[in-house]
Design a protein around this motif. Structure first.
Motif, PDB file in Angstrom:
ATOM      1  N   MET A 144      -2.431   6.297 -10.239  1.00  0.00           N
ATOM      2  CA  MET A 144      -3.632   5.594 -10.694  1.00  0.00           C
ATOM      3  C   MET A 144      -4.578   5.297  -9.539  1.00  0.00           C
ATOM      4  N   LYS A 145      -4.050   4.916  -8.399  1.00  0.00           N
ATOM      5  CA  LYS A 145      -4.891   4.666  -7.232  1.00  0.00           C
ATOM      6  C   LYS A 145      -5.608   5.944  -6.801  1.00  0.00           C
ATOM      7  N   ASN A 146      -4.892   7.064  -6.801  1.00  0.00           N
ATOM      8  CA  ASN A 146      -5.521   8.336  -6.445  1.00  0.00           C
ATOM      9  C   ASN A 146      -6.612   8.696  -7.444  1.00  0.00           C
ATOM     10  N   THR A 165      16.245   0.200 -10.994  1.00  0.00           N
ATOM     11  CA  THR A 165      15.765   1.019  -9.876  1.00  0.00           C
ATOM     12  C   THR A 165      14.884   2.158 -10.383  1.00  0.00           C
ATOM     13  N   ALA A 166      15.279   2.807 -11.467  1.00  0.00           N
ATOM     14  CA  ALA A 166      14.483   3.891 -12.037  1.00  0.00           C
ATOM     15  C   ALA A 166      13.135   3.370 -12.541  1.00  0.00           C
ATOM     16  N   VAL A 175       5.413   5.184  -8.638  1.00  0.00           N
ATOM     17  CA  VAL A 175       4.769   6.499  -8.729  1.00  0.00           C
ATOM     18  C   VAL A 175       3.509   6.407  -9.587  1.00  0.00           C
ATOM     19  N   LEU A 176       3.598   5.720 -10.718  1.00  0.00           N
ATOM     20  CA  LEU A 176       2.424   5.565 -11.587  1.00  0.00           C
ATOM     21  C   LEU A 176       1.314   4.791 -10.883  1.00  0.00           C
TER      22      LEU A 176
END
Length: 111
Positions: free
Chosen positions: A36-38, A23-24, A31-32
């Motif tokens: 990266m998309k941003n 899960t982590a 989140v990564l």
């Protein structure tokens, strides 16, 4: 078919720890991925802005070239000189001598 009630359950603390680790990892991956998309969006905007600045610079260069061509237009120069009442006189075109630079003369004579 059906398990006997006497069998013990094999789902222990190791399974829970593995589920928490997975899960982590999945959460960190999500989140990564968002980060990266941003970053891709930011870079795409920077590229667009750079292209706009390049286009504006090219347009400015074209306008400057047009102004230079207008200033060097012989008919406009003659009209401007006539308006100013200049003492300059027009010379015949036969008096004009074409001079080539040394580098272009060498380039033209070499086979």
């Amino acid at each position: 078919m059906n398990k006997k009630r006497s069998q013990t359950n094999h789902f222990g603390s190791l399974h829970i720890v593995m589920i928490l680790i997975i899960t982590a990892l999945l959460g960190t991956g999500g989140v990564l991925h968002a980060v990266m998309k941003n970053r891709q969006v930011v870079v795409a905007r920077e590229i667009d802005n750079a292209q706009k600045r390049i286009e504006e610079a090219e347009e400015t260069m074209k306008m400057v070239q047009v102004k230079i061509d207008r200033k060097l237009n012989r008919h406009m120069i003659r009209a401007e000189l006539a308006n100013r009442g200049s003492d300059l006189e027009q010379i015949p075109s036969s008096a004009v001598e074409v001079v080539t630079s040394a580098s272009s003369a060498i380039a033209q004579t070499t086979p």
